[in-house]
Design an enzyme around this catalytic site. Structure first.
Site, PDB file in Angstrom:
ATOM      1  N   GLU B  82       4.978   9.628   6.772  1.00 46.49           N
ATOM      2  CA  GLU B  82       6.231   9.507   8.078  1.00 46.49           C
ATOM      3  C   GLU B  82       6.405   7.834   8.416  1.00 46.49           C
ATOM      4  O   GLU B  82       8.465   7.816   8.507  1.00 46.49           O
ATOM      5  CB  GLU B  82       6.399  10.082   9.553  1.00 46.49           C
ATOM      6  CG  GLU B  82       6.288  11.449   9.250  1.00 46.49           C
ATOM      7  CD  GLU B  82       4.873  12.184   9.397  1.00 46.49           C
ATOM      8  OE1 GLU B  82       3.841  11.412   9.128  1.00 46.49           O
ATOM      9  OE2 GLU B  82       4.901  13.354   9.702  1.00 46.49           O
ATOM     10  N   PHE B 144       0.694  19.966  23.910  1.00 49.48           N
ATOM     11  CA  PHE B 144       0.367  19.638  22.338  1.00 49.48           C
ATOM     12  C   PHE B 144       0.653  19.037  20.959  1.00 49.48           C
ATOM     13  O   PHE B 144       2.060  19.026  20.845  1.00 49.48           O
ATOM     14  CB  PHE B 144       0.044  21.308  21.235  1.00 49.48           C
ATOM     15  CG  PHE B 144      -0.907  20.828  19.758  1.00 49.48           C
ATOM     16  CD1 PHE B 144      -1.804  19.713  19.216  1.00 49.48           C
ATOM     17  CD2 PHE B 144       0.342  21.064  19.070  1.00 49.48           C
ATOM     18  CE1 PHE B 144      -2.494  19.541  18.232  1.00 49.48           C
ATOM     19  CE2 PHE B 144      -0.644  20.745  17.674  1.00 49.48           C
ATOM     20  CZ  PHE B 144      -1.529  20.266  17.508  1.00 49.48           C
ATOM     21  N   GLN B 145       0.590  17.747  20.300  1.00 50.38           N
ATOM     22  CA  GLN B 145       1.507  16.515  19.994  1.00 50.38           C
ATOM     23  C   GLN B 145       2.909  16.336  20.942  1.00 50.38           C
ATOM     24  O   GLN B 145       3.512  15.736  20.466  1.00 50.38           O
ATOM     25  CB  GLN B 145       1.860  17.527  18.609  1.00 50.38           C
ATOM     26  CG  GLN B 145       0.974  18.257  17.984  1.00 50.38           C
ATOM     27  CD  GLN B 145       1.271  18.219  16.475  1.00 50.38           C
ATOM     28  OE1 GLN B 145       2.957  18.730  16.556  1.00 50.38           O
ATOM     29  NE2 GLN B 145       0.804  18.095  15.643  1.00 50.38           N
ATOM     30  N   LYS B 194      12.316  21.400  21.480  1.00 49.83           N
ATOM     31  CA  LYS B 194      12.328  22.131  20.952  1.00 49.83           C
ATOM     32  C   LYS B 194      13.572  22.969  21.441  1.00 49.83           C
ATOM     33  O   LYS B 194      14.430  23.709  20.974  1.00 49.83           O
ATOM     34  CB  LYS B 194      11.067  22.815  21.151  1.00 49.83           C
ATOM     35  CG  LYS B 194      10.736  24.338  19.946  1.00 49.83           C
ATOM     36  CD  LYS B 194       8.918  24.361  19.233  1.00 49.83           C
ATOM     37  CE  LYS B 194       9.751  24.990  18.122  1.00 49.83           C
ATOM     38  NZ  LYS B 194       8.096  25.717  17.689  1.00 49.83           N
ATOM     39  N   MET B 510      -1.882 -13.697  -0.248  1.00 52.33           N
ATOM     40  CA  MET B 510      -1.620 -14.476   0.656  1.00 52.33           C
ATOM     41  C   MET B 510      -2.207 -14.519   1.387  1.00 52.33           C
ATOM     42  O   MET B 510      -2.561 -15.785   2.384  1.00 52.33           O
ATOM     43  CB  MET B 510      -0.496 -13.756   1.802  1.00 52.33           C
ATOM     44  CG  MET B 510       0.429 -14.459   2.265  1.00 52.33           C
ATOM     45  SD  MET B 510       0.724 -16.203   1.501  1.00 52.33           S
ATOM     46  CE  MET B 510       2.860 -15.429   1.297  1.00 52.33           C
TER      47      MET B 510
HETATM   48  C1  LIG Z   1       0.803  -3.689   7.486  1.00 50.82           C
HETATM   49  C2  LIG Z   1       0.106  -5.080   6.660  1.00 50.82           C
HETATM   50  N1  LIG Z   1      -1.068  -5.381   7.474  1.00 50.82           N
HETATM   51  C3  LIG Z   1      -1.622  -6.409   7.562  1.00 50.82           C
HETATM   52  C4  LIG Z   1      -0.444  -7.890   6.745  1.00 50.82           C
HETATM   53  C5  LIG Z   1      -0.943  -9.416   6.460  1.00 50.82           C
HETATM   54  N2  LIG Z   1      -0.804  -9.295   5.330  1.00 50.82           N
HETATM   55  C6  LIG Z   1       0.371 -10.343   5.004  1.00 50.82           C
HETATM   56  S1  LIG Z   1      -0.434 -10.349   2.903  1.00 50.82           S
HETATM   57  C7  LIG Z   1      -0.897  -9.269   2.684  1.00 50.82           C
HETATM   58  C8  LIG Z   1      -1.824  -9.086   1.443  1.00 50.82           C
HETATM   59  C9  LIG Z   1      -1.281  -8.544   0.707  1.00 50.82           C
HETATM   60  O1  LIG Z   1      -1.893  -8.599  -0.386  1.00 50.82           O
HETATM   61  P1  LIG Z   1      -1.089  -8.512  -2.007  1.00 50.82           P
HETATM   62  O2  LIG Z   1      -0.421  -7.166  -1.075  1.00 50.82           O
HETATM   63  O3  LIG Z   1      -2.388  -8.261  -2.524  1.00 50.82           O
HETATM   64  O4  LIG Z   1      -0.627  -9.230  -2.279  1.00 50.82           O
HETATM   65  P2  LIG Z   1      -0.576 -10.768  -2.983  1.00 50.82           P
HETATM   66  O5  LIG Z   1      -0.142 -11.512  -1.308  1.00 50.82           O
HETATM   67  O6  LIG Z   1      -1.536 -10.639  -3.096  1.00 50.82           O
HETATM   68  O7  LIG Z   1       0.695 -10.969  -3.886  1.00 50.82           O
HETATM   69  C10 LIG Z   1      -2.010  -9.271   4.310  1.00 50.82           C
HETATM   70  C11 LIG Z   1      -2.973  -7.998   4.483  1.00 50.82           C
HETATM   71  C12 LIG Z   1       0.810  -7.380   6.294  1.00 50.82           C
HETATM   72  N3  LIG Z   1       1.787  -7.924   6.448  1.00 50.82           N
HETATM   73  N4  LIG Z   1       0.880  -5.954   6.769  1.00 50.82           N
END
Ligand SMILES: Cc1ncc(C[n+]2csc(CCOP(=O)(O)OP(=O)(O)O)c2C)c(N)n1
Lengths: 163, 597
Positions: B82, B144-145, B194, B510
């Site tokens: 979803e 439920f749900q 529902k 990052m």
């Molecule tokens: C749902 C979610 N969880 C955690 C983060 C924190 N976060 C920001 S960038 C990142 C790493 C992303 O890694 P990747 O997709 O390999 O991209 P890269 O930075 O290596 O280009 C994380 C964990 C986020 N932005 N969104």
């Protein structure tokens, strides 16, 4: 600074939680909040007492205005206004204290609305400060229970909040 | 199964039940014809001209799915989670500007959707979410749900409704579309128990509507607009700073006209990219945490700032106290009064639709004889050009391993800048924003506000469905893509030949960068171990996979991928693990306190 904000909002399920949710989500203070339907049953009128810097108050009124259920917002503190709060106090009133309690109630223009042989229940209306003053004036140990409504506010003179 | 529209399989057999008739007066049924709430819901979507609904069925929404089955006007796109339904609808809305529609069941269906809804909310994306709910008599019984949908979503929707009476259903859906699309757009949820879906009433879809409690201001204040133009004309170091609001308001044309008429520099936020053509001389690049040196310096040192549809957020101006240290006059145009003077005190606030206000500004400027101070402007541009000399985006072009920036540059060349490019969240997102030059709005789709990893692929799905003729690619990282990787299956079902550009650095890049800069090189849990073989993974979903390991292979691989017009191609680029995004304004620092290469 303390502000008293009045709003008209749709009398819809959930409208109250939108307002209170906004205050908690954005970290605004709520000193008190009162709400009840108006003479037009589709609308509710809410009074919120809050505090914050001018910037915060500006954000609060803007954010409230942004809520889809909110019809009108005014910061009553911007002009002359009247503010009232109601308090019910149950006090110990036995023996010689009984007369004294009655006298204090009269001085503060309150009313005794329920009586037992050991207690009075007193109704008192006024600004928050007046209610505080009453509680300070009577003997602390005599207070059994208090309940306060929180402030309701209205603009002075011809100023009206209506749609 | 035969295909009707490219990529969309027909929904069941549209013939075995009477399809919803569409007569001369579509708004009313013959008197006394009663429809179920479920039929009404689908009829409302038809009346709104909704082409696609992104969703996933379940118990509490089955009556509506049953009605979807009996018609083929509104196509249903079955996602695999979803969250991706909401992102798919966002992708559709971000490229078209129209309201995206989502359909989910109660409980887990809805909670899965919440991340998407919050993402749409943060970026002001118009959206209507229809959620099934347990029957009204069961609400509050821990059925439920059952989940308190209205309560769970309240902080991340523009508005939401629980419909308790079928007679209010059509009106509520009308309100939802109206609220979602007008003013500052956003997601609006309609929760339908529902039993309400099964109750019957006559159907009437209102042609228009107004709400006494909701009247967004459209026209800007004439006096303020005059004041703004005065200020702009007196400026010695003027600057245009524009955000996602310009894209949302479709005001790019007006923005370009005003910027060109004045000859002033212009920067865009991450969400605003494409609103001003990136190749134009007056464009100084993106600003903010990973903005260009020249954009951030000009922003910090300008004396008159025109902010349009932007909100001075922490990723854009960094520390507001540092920003305040320089004297400047700020004009701020926004549809949302609460965005004005929120983080930064504004001198000339203008509330209104960004496009209308810009039009008024252009008109007013046309009536004046005064022109900008040419000498001062010349000096200002000389200063900006000097900042440009810093060449803040330079990287090692001769490297023997693939540099991620190089892939984006090649992607730009190969696609001649014409892609609809979606992105996930991380370094790759920033490199895409820095190196792919967007010439037009609504071509750059990413989660700027919430920063939700996993949006890229579903955004691409929504965009490709909306614009089957356009080339759509998703730039991502090996961590982000795995957050909604299951959507490769959706892309297969609807034959969506998206190109996935995976910048695979084996790290949550990052996160690794922040750990390198601010946490003493302690790479806590940011290494992506046990990665799948993305080529085989793509193939197992019925797509094409390619792995690219040498710089010389980058361009040929991209060309081959884009020549495969009917295939989804997953390009797995093995990139430099140590590359960082520069410039960088560290959290809490001021705009001019950048870390540079
Ligand atoms: C749902 C979610 N969880 C955690 C983060 C924190 N976060 C920001 S960038 C990142 C790493 C992303 O890694 P990747 O997709 O390999 O991209 P890269 O930075 O290596 O280009 C994380 C964990 C986020 N932005 N969104």
């Amino acid at each position: 600074m303390r502000h008293i904000i009045s709003l008209l909002l749709e009398n819809e399920a959930g409208a109250l939680s939108r307002v209170s949710g906004l205050f908690s989500a954005r970290g605004y203070n709520i000193e008190s909040l009162t709400v009840a339907p108006t003479e037009d049953p589709t609308l509710s009128r809410m009074t919120i007492v809050t505090s914050g810097s001018d910037d915060v108050i500006e954000q609060i009124t803007k954010q409230l205005n942004k809520l889809v259920d909110v019809v009108k917002v005014v910061d009553l503190s911007d002009g002359e206004h009247i503010e009232r709060e109601m308090m019910l106090v149950k006090v110990r009133a036995a023996g010689k204290d009984r007369e004294e309690m009655k006298r204090m109630t009269e001085i503060f223009r309150g009313r005794v609305i329920d009586v037992t042989d050991k207690s009075y229940t007193i109704e008192l209306t006024g600004t928050g400060t007046k209610l505080d003053a009453f509680l300070n004036a009577i003997e602390r140990g005599a207070i059994l229970e208090t309940v306060r409504t929180g402030a309701s506010g209205i603009g002075r003179g011809d100023r009206v909040l209506k749609i | 199964m035969e295909m009707t529209t490219p990529g969309i399989a027909p929904q069941g057999a549209a013939s075995h039940t009477e399809p919803a008739p569409h007569t001369e007066s579509p708004h009313t049924e013959p008197p006394h014809t009663e429809l179920s709430g479920a039929e009404i819901t689908v009829r409302c979507l038809q009346e709104e001209g909704v082409p696609f609904v992104f969703g996933y069925p379940g118990g509490a929404i089955l009556p509506i799915y049953d009605e979807m089955f009996k018609q083929d006007k509104v196509k249903h796109v079955l996602v695999r989670h979803e969250q991706a339904a909401v992102h798919g609808a966002e992708g559709y809305a971000r490229v078209t500007g129209k309201v995206g529609v989502v359909m989910v069941t109660s409980g887990p269906g809805l909670t899965n959707a919440v991340t998407g809804i919050a993402t749409a909310y943060m970026d002001s994306i118009p959206q209507v979410i229809i959620s099934g709910q347990v029957p009204t008599h069961a609400i509050g019984q821990d059925a439920f749900q059952e989940v308190d949908t209205v309560g769970v979503t309240r902080p991340c929707v523009k508005h939401n409704f629980l419909v308790k009476d079928v007679r209010e259903l059509a009106m509520t859906i009308k309100k939802a579309f109206y609220i979602a699309a007008t003013g500052r757009p956003g997601p609006v949820l309609v929760d339908i128990p529902k039993d309400v879906q099964l109750s019957r009433t006559t159907f009437h879809y209102p042609a228009s509507m107004s709400l006494r409690s909701y009247n967004p201001v459209v026209k800007g204040h004439a006096g303020q607009i005059k004041k703004a133009i005065q200020l702009l004309l007196q400026a010695k170091r003027p600057m245009f700073y524009t955000g996602g609001g310009v894209v949302l308001a479709d005001a790019s044309k007006e923005l370009v006209e005003l910027v060109r008429a004045l000859g002033y520099p212009c920067t865009n936020t991450l969400m605003g990219l494409g609103a001003y053509p990136a190749s134009d001389r007056q464009f100084v690049g993106m600003l903010g945490m990973h903005g260009t040196y020249e954009a951030n310096m000009a922003m910090q040192h300008c004396d008159v700032l025109l902010a349009v549809g932007a909100r001075f957020d922490d990723r854009v101006i960094g520390n507001p106290r540092h920003f305040d240290q320089e004297q400047r006059q700020i004009i701020h145009v926004d549809i949302d009064p609460s965005s004005i003077s929120k983080r930064v005190k504004v001198d000339v606030p203008i509330v209104g639709d960004v496009r209308e206000v810009l039009q008024e500004m252009i008109r007013h400027l046309g009536t004046l004889k005064e022109r900008p101070d040419a000498a001062a402007l010349k000096q200002w541009w000389a200063q900006i050009d000097q900042w440009k000399q810093r060449d803040c985006l330079r990287y090692d072009r001769g490297a023997s391993i693939i540099k991620p920036q190089f892939v984006v540059e090649k992607l730009y060349e190969v696609t001649r800048g014409e892609l609809i490019l979606t992105s996930d969240v991380g370094q790759h997102q920033m490199w895409a924003a820095q190196f792919y030059k967007f010439e037009k709005p609504r071509r750059w789709l990413n989660s700027g506000g919430l920063g939700t990893m996993g949006v890229g692929l579903p955004y691409a799905i929504g965009a490709k469905l909306a614009m089957p003729e356009a080339q759509v690619a998703c730039i991502t990282g090996e961590a982000s893509i795995q957050m909604n990787i299951q959507e490769l299956s959706t892309a297969k079902q609807y034959r969506l030949p998206i190109k996935i550009v995976n910048l695979n650095n084996r790290y949550m890049g990052m996160v690794r960068q922040w750990q390198e800069f601010f946490h003493g090189n302690r790479y806590s849990e940011s290494y992506m171990d046990a990665l799948p073989d993305f080529v085989k993974l793509a193939e197992s979903y019925g797509h094409v996979g390619m792995r690219i390991e040498k710089p010389a292979d980058v361009e040929p691989a991209l060309r081959e991928a884009f020549e495969r017009t009917n295939d989804l191609v997953f390009l797995d680029f093995i990139t430099d693990q140590t590359e960082n995004v520069f410039p960088m304004v560290p959290g809490g620092k001021g705009l001019s306190e950048m870390i540079l290469v």
